[in-house]
Design a protein around this motif. Structure first.
Motif, PDB file in Angstrom:
ATOM      1  N   GLY A  14      24.747  20.082  63.190  1.00 19.22           N
ATOM      2  CA  GLY A  14      25.762  20.888  62.839  1.00 19.22           C
ATOM      3  C   GLY A  14      25.365  22.339  63.293  1.00 19.22           C
ATOM      4  N   TYR A  15      26.161  23.194  62.991  1.00 17.63           N
ATOM      5  CA  TYR A  15      25.918  24.371  63.619  1.00 17.63           C
ATOM      6  C   TYR A  15      24.895  25.250  63.169  1.00 17.63           C
ATOM      7  N   THR A  16      24.907  25.244  61.925  1.00 12.76           N
ATOM      8  CA  THR A  16      23.401  26.173  61.311  1.00 12.76           C
ATOM      9  C   THR A  16      22.477  25.326  61.505  1.00 12.76           C
ATOM     10  N   GLY A  17      22.527  24.029  61.338  1.00 14.70           N
ATOM     11  CA  GLY A  17      21.328  23.146  61.391  1.00 14.70           C
ATOM     12  C   GLY A  17      20.491  23.002  62.712  1.00 14.70           C
ATOM     13  N   ARG A  18      21.503  23.367  63.706  1.00 14.07           N
ATOM     14  CA  ARG A  18      21.086  23.353  65.192  1.00 14.07           C
ATOM     15  C   ARG A  18      20.512  24.813  65.364  1.00 14.07           C
ATOM     16  N   LEU A  19      20.997  26.048  64.905  1.00 11.94           N
ATOM     17  CA  LEU A  19      20.194  27.069  65.041  1.00 11.94           C
ATOM     18  C   LEU A  19      18.884  27.121  64.259  1.00 11.94           C
ATOM     19  N   VAL A  20      18.804  26.320  63.044  1.00 12.88           N
ATOM     20  CA  VAL A  20      17.264  26.228  62.625  1.00 12.88           C
ATOM     21  C   VAL A  20      16.492  25.404  63.625  1.00 12.88           C
ATOM     22  N   ALA A  21      17.004  24.585  63.980  1.00 12.27           N
ATOM     23  CA  ALA A  21      15.979  23.603  64.657  1.00 12.27           C
ATOM     24  C   ALA A  21      15.584  24.432  65.972  1.00 12.27           C
ATOM     25  N   GLU A  22      16.830  25.347  66.565  1.00 11.78           N
ATOM     26  CA  GLU A  22      16.312  26.083  67.726  1.00 11.78           C
ATOM     27  C   GLU A  22      15.317  27.474  67.517  1.00 11.78           C
ATOM     28  N   TYR A  23      15.424  27.769  66.229  1.00 13.44           N
ATOM     29  CA  TYR A  23      14.367  28.800  65.819  1.00 13.44           C
ATOM     30  C   TYR A  23      13.074  28.121  65.714  1.00 13.44           C
ATOM     31  N   LEU A  24      12.996  27.041  65.142  1.00 16.00           N
ATOM     32  CA  LEU A  24      11.501  26.367  65.202  1.00 16.00           C
ATOM     33  C   LEU A  24      11.177  26.204  66.403  1.00 16.00           C
ATOM     34  N   ALA A  25      11.748  25.602  67.435  1.00 13.35           N
ATOM     35  CA  ALA A  25      11.405  25.281  68.596  1.00 13.35           C
ATOM     36  C   ALA A  25      10.934  26.564  69.284  1.00 13.35           C
ATOM     37  N   GLN A  26      11.469  27.621  69.288  1.00 16.83           N
ATOM     38  CA  GLN A  26      11.428  29.014  70.021  1.00 16.83           C
ATOM     39  C   GLN A  26      10.044  29.694  69.088  1.00 16.83           C
ATOM     40  N   ALA A  27      10.109  29.785  67.930  1.00 19.24           N
ATOM     41  CA  ALA A  27       9.296  30.652  67.421  1.00 19.24           C
ATOM     42  C   ALA A  27       7.827  29.953  67.031  1.00 19.24           C
ATOM     43  N   TYR A  28       8.031  28.824  67.117  1.00 14.93           N
ATOM     44  CA  TYR A  28       6.686  28.005  66.588  1.00 14.93           C
ATOM     45  C   TYR A  28       6.198  27.097  67.823  1.00 14.93           C
ATOM     46  N   PRO A  29       6.000  27.504  68.925  1.00 11.11           N
ATOM     47  CA  PRO A  29       5.565  26.708  70.090  1.00 11.11           C
ATOM     48  C   PRO A  29       4.070  26.193  70.403  1.00 11.11           C
ATOM     49  N   GLY A  30       3.682  25.619  71.019  1.00 19.93           N
ATOM     50  CA  GLY A  30       2.069  25.339  71.267  1.00 19.93           C
ATOM     51  C   GLY A  30       1.437  24.653  70.381  1.00 19.93           C
ATOM     52  N   LYS A  31       0.006  24.498  70.206  1.00 22.23           N
ATOM     53  CA  LYS A  31      -0.555  23.210  69.671  1.00 22.23           C
ATOM     54  C   LYS A  31      -0.683  23.702  68.085  1.00 22.23           C
ATOM     55  N   ASP A  32      -0.441  24.814  67.687  1.00 24.13           N
ATOM     56  CA  ASP A  32      -0.436  25.198  66.210  1.00 24.13           C
ATOM     57  C   ASP A  32       0.848  25.136  65.629  1.00 24.13           C
ATOM     58  N   LYS A  33       1.734  24.539  66.229  1.00 20.28           N
ATOM     59  CA  LYS A  33       3.003  24.366  65.670  1.00 20.28           C
ATOM     60  C   LYS A  33       3.304  23.366  64.581  1.00 20.28           C
ATOM     61  N   PRO A  34       4.042  23.707  63.467  1.00 23.22           N
ATOM     62  CA  PRO A  34       4.385  22.765  62.649  1.00 23.22           C
ATOM     63  C   PRO A  34       4.895  21.442  62.956  1.00 23.22           C
ATOM     64  N   LYS A  35       4.323  20.328  62.413  1.00 22.26           N
ATOM     65  CA  LYS A  35       5.125  18.997  62.562  1.00 22.26           C
ATOM     66  C   LYS A  35       6.410  18.812  62.012  1.00 22.26           C
ATOM     67  N   TRP A  36       7.295  18.854  63.015  1.00 27.80           N
ATOM     68  CA  TRP A  36       8.785  18.929  62.449  1.00 27.80           C
ATOM     69  C   TRP A  36       9.523  17.883  63.275  1.00 27.80           C
ATOM     70  N   ALA A  37      10.834  17.580  62.506  1.00 26.27           N
ATOM     71  CA  ALA A  37      11.748  16.764  63.257  1.00 26.27           C
ATOM     72  C   ALA A  37      13.146  16.963  62.899  1.00 26.27           C
ATOM     73  N   MET A  38      14.149  16.546  63.564  1.00 24.78           N
ATOM     74  CA  MET A  38      15.398  16.868  63.507  1.00 24.78           C
ATOM     75  C   MET A  38      15.892  15.438  62.911  1.00 24.78           C
ATOM     76  N   ALA A  39      16.989  15.832  62.101  1.00 27.38           N
ATOM     77  CA  ALA A  39      17.606  14.473  61.428  1.00 27.38           C
ATOM     78  C   ALA A  39      19.194  14.834  61.269  1.00 27.38           C
ATOM     79  N   GLY A  40      19.617  13.548  61.460  1.00 28.56           N
ATOM     80  CA  GLY A  40      21.203  13.668  61.427  1.00 28.56           C
ATOM     81  C   GLY A  40      21.711  12.167  61.300  1.00 28.56           C
ATOM     82  N   ARG A  41      23.016  12.038  61.500  1.00 24.82           N
ATOM     83  CA  ARG A  41      23.595  10.525  61.325  1.00 24.82           C
ATOM     84  C   ARG A  41      23.571   9.960  62.422  1.00 24.82           C
TER      85      ARG A  41
END
Length: 390
Positions: A14-41
């Motif tokens: 979705g529109y806002t969910g995509r922005l959240v995923a984009e933020y996590l990808a850009q703000a938390y790169p590298g080896k210390d990034k949180p373990k996160w996943a994208m989910a949808g239908r």
């Protein structure tokens, strides 16, 4: 037991969910990034969005559907926190909140639907307390800047006067940006639900509908333009006040009446112009409902990056003491409230639950009551917000 992921962003296509995923990808790169996943239908759509936002190709994808409770529960069992942008929550969130409460999974959303929130509190708070699930509604523009703004002011009041301010005014001085299509859809769903079940209207109109068993003093309605003598300016109704004020009162409730059992709070917008011009502007604002038009963004739609980046907001909080002394706090954001700033706030709220308050008691919380100052620090350091008081 450790979960596979720190955060799953449910609604990433979705529109806002995509922005959240984009933020996590850009703000938390590298080896210390949180373990996160994208989910949808749809896995195919998730793959498409992952490539579109430039997320690493190995970013995990999780298929889950609000119409398939088993998939929702399976998703919950894989994450420490479920971050959901799939609204209106009263249409798509029931099974997810129930699954999080039952599995001890933390949860953050962007909900501004007070009747549904109260229903979830009644249905799942005690279960969440038992399992340790930390469920936190309203982790976007409604209501983090207001919730933490009042906390910031009261922190300063206690330091300066030795007690909290019993009367606080929230005044939106400027705001550039549009509301999300999801916000408009949530309002329409709420109105439709109230039309079918008139008993819900009480939850919408009662400022203490999110504080079961507690009713404080009479509160200003904020529905009529007025001249604010404290500011020396005309003020008009603020469209998000009906949800923000309820969340602020719930924060006070959850913190054991930290602002006082006699706490009075309202929110309004400062109208531009002085004298009669200010009065006319306030009256004009009062007649406008930006969420009522069908011309705004639909769920899944929103402004361009340039429009989001050009947005901002400035909120003044005024605390009034019984002897007439006053204290102020200011909250600002560097992006449009409904999308750019909101997507950063909810992402940081999810990470705050994982990294900063992992041992917090389970239950249905507000951002201010469970995360408070650790979240404020994150928002200052990472999300473009400022908090000042004095």
């Amino acid at each position: 037991m450790a979960r596979e992921f720190d955060v799953i962003v449910y609604g990433s296509t979705g529109y806002t969910g995509r922005l959240v995923a984009e933020y996590l990808a850009q703000a938390y790169p590298g080896k210390d990034k949180p373990k996160w996943a994208m989910a949808g239908r749809s896995e195919a759509k998730l793959q498409e969005v992952r490539a579109l936002i430039g997320a690493p190709a190995d970013t995990p994808l999780v298929v889950a559907d609000a119409d398939d409770p088993a998939s929702i529960r399976a998703m919950c069992n894989r994450a420490t926190v479920i971050l959901t942008t799939v609204g209106p929550y009263q249409l798509y969130g029931n099974d997810l909140v129930a699954a999080c409460a039952e599995t001890g999974t933390a949860y953050v959303d962007l909900c501004g639907e007070p009747a549904w929130m109260r229903q979830m509190i009644d249905a799942h708070h005690e279960t969440a307390v038992k399992t340790g699930a930390r469920i936190v509604f309203s982790c976007g523009f409604d209501s983090i800047p207001f919730d933490l703004g009042v906390l910031t002011l009261q922190e300063a009041a206690k330091a300066k006067f030795g007690r909290p301010a019993p009367r606080v005014k929230g005044r939106v001085r400027s705001m550039k940006g549009t509301f999300s299509g999801g916000t408009a859809a949530s309002l329409k769903a709420t109105m439709a639900a109230a039309a079918k079940n008139p008993s819900l209207i009480g939850y919408l109109t009662n400022p203490f509908s999110l504080t079961p068993g507690f009713t404080g003093p009479s509160q200003p309605t904020g529905m009529i333009p007025e001249y604010d003598t404290t500011l020396g300016a005309w003020v008009a109704p603020f469209i998000m006040a009906p949800i923000n004020t309820k969340n602020v009162h719930r924060t006070n409730f959850l913190l054991g009446q930290a602002f006082g059992a006699d706490f009075v709070y309202d929110e309004m917008m400062v109208a531009p112009g002085l004298g009669e011009l200010g009065k006319a502007a306030a009256e004009a604002i009062a007649k406008i409902n930006p969420l009522a038009s069908d011309k705004g963004p639909k769920p899944g739609e929103g402004p361009s990056k340039e429009e989001r980046d050009a947005g901002n907001y400035d909120i003044l909080f005024i605390g009034e003491m019984p002897d007439g002394e006053k204290i102020e706090a200011v909250v600002t954001g560097d992006r449009d409230p409904g999308y750019g700033s909101t997507s950063k706030m909810i992402a940081e709220a999810a990470l705050c639950l994982v990294q900063d308050v992992p041992g917090a008691t389970g239950g249905i919380w507000t951002p201010g009551a469970i995360m408070g100052m650790p979240l404020r620090k994150r928002l200052i350091d990472k999300a473009g917000l400022t908090f000042t008081a004095g």
